[in-house]
Design a protein around this motif. Structure first.
Motif, mmCIF file in Angstrom:
data_model
loop_
_atom_site.group_PDB
_atom_site.id
_atom_site.type_symbol
_atom_site.label_atom_id
_atom_site.label_comp_id
_atom_site.label_asym_id
_atom_site.label_seq_id
_atom_site.Cartn_x
_atom_site.Cartn_y
_atom_site.Cartn_z
ATOM 1 N N VAL A 64 7.709 3.450 -6.661
ATOM 2 C CA VAL A 64 6.427 3.527 -7.358
ATOM 3 C C VAL A 64 5.765 2.168 -7.269
ATOM 4 O O VAL A 64 6.369 1.140 -7.565
ATOM 5 N N ARG A 65 4.528 2.175 -6.825
ATOM 6 C CA ARG A 65 3.754 0.946 -6.754
ATOM 7 C C ARG A 65 2.587 1.064 -7.718
ATOM 8 O O ARG A 65 1.889 2.059 -7.749
ATOM 9 N N GLU A 66 2.407 0.022 -8.496
ATOM 10 C CA GLU A 66 1.270 -0.050 -9.401
ATOM 11 C C GLU A 66 0.298 -1.070 -8.842
ATOM 12 O O GLU A 66 0.706 -2.172 -8.464
ATOM 13 N N ASP A 67 -0.977 -0.691 -8.738
ATOM 14 C CA ASP A 67 -1.980 -1.616 -8.220
ATOM 15 C C ASP A 67 -1.879 -2.948 -8.956
ATOM 16 O O ASP A 67 -1.768 -2.980 -10.184
ATOM 17 N N GLY A 68 -1.907 -4.026 -8.204
ATOM 18 C CA GLY A 68 -1.864 -5.362 -8.787
ATOM 19 C C GLY A 68 -0.468 -5.879 -9.077
ATOM 20 O O GLY A 68 -0.298 -7.045 -9.408
ATOM 21 N N ALA A 69 0.550 -5.037 -8.964
ATOM 22 C CA ALA A 69 1.928 -5.468 -9.224
ATOM 23 C C ALA A 69 2.567 -5.961 -7.930
ATOM 24 O O ALA A 69 2.181 -5.552 -6.830
ATOM 25 N N GLU A 70 3.528 -6.825 -8.084
ATOM 26 C CA GLU A 70 4.262 -7.319 -6.923
ATOM 27 C C GLU A 70 5.374 -6.346 -6.568
ATOM 28 O O GLU A 70 6.283 -6.125 -7.356
ATOM 29 N N GLY A 71 5.298 -5.765 -5.394
ATOM 30 C CA GLY A 71 6.362 -4.910 -4.889
ATOM 31 C C GLY A 71 6.441 -3.544 -5.565
ATOM 32 O O GLY A 71 5.762 -3.251 -6.536
ATOM 33 N N ASP A 72 7.305 -2.731 -4.987
ATOM 34 C CA ASP A 72 7.555 -1.388 -5.492
ATOM 35 C C ASP A 72 8.656 -1.429 -6.537
ATOM 36 O O ASP A 72 9.504 -2.323 -6.530
ATOM 37 N N LYS A 73 8.653 -0.438 -7.403
ATOM 38 C CA LYS A 73 9.707 -0.259 -8.404
ATOM 39 C C LYS A 73 10.522 0.963 -8.020
ATOM 40 O O LYS A 73 9.972 2.001 -7.640
ATOM 41 N N ALA A 74 11.832 0.855 -8.119
ATOM 42 C CA ALA A 74 12.711 1.982 -7.837
ATOM 43 C C ALA A 74 12.659 2.973 -8.995
ATOM 44 O O ALA A 74 12.698 2.586 -10.163
#
Length: 137
Positions: A47-57
């Protein structure tokens, strides 16, 4: 832990609603606009959130026999959620979404959470309409 829940009736068969909601390749069409889901090897997703660094598992499980989606973060246990589609006697679908934020840091607050849930349910209904009725014009 903080929990939020919203529901919406959609003028479509429950099966059509669940098929649209559970299509990982089209989740960006109805999830909050800043969230993007990419399948790895299900149930693993990123999951990627706009403005966040990298994807989250994260994990995502579709239980078609129950018309239920379940998801949650994998690394820090920050959130879980589910979407349940129900319907009776060929009538409209009732869709309920539930979110649980396990820490204060992951909780966006009541107003933001409810607005995101309401917007997502409206966008899901629009996607179901497009799929069932076809594009207008």
């Amino acid at each position: 832990m903080t929990e939020y829940e919203r529901s919406r009736t959609m003028p479509a068969l429950p099966e059509h609603v669940f098929d649209q909601a559970s299509n990982v390749g089209q989740m960006d069409q109805w999830l909050p606009r800043e969230l993007h889901v990419h399948a790895d090897e299900l149930p693993a997703v990123r999951v990627r959130e706009d403005g966040a660094e990298g994807d989250k598992a994260a994990v995502l499980r579709a239980r078609a026999d129950q018309m239920r989606l379940e998801w949650g973060s994998r690394e820090n246990g920050g959130y879980t959620g589910w979407l349940q589609v129900a319907g009776h006697d060929g009538g409209p679908a009732e869709v309920k979404v539930h979110l649980s934020f396990l820490t204060r840091e992951t909780d966006p607050g009541e107003r933001a959470a409810n607005e995101a849930l309401d917007s997502s349910l409206a966008r899901l209904e629009e996607q179901v309409r497009l799929r069932v009725d076809g594009p207008a014009g």
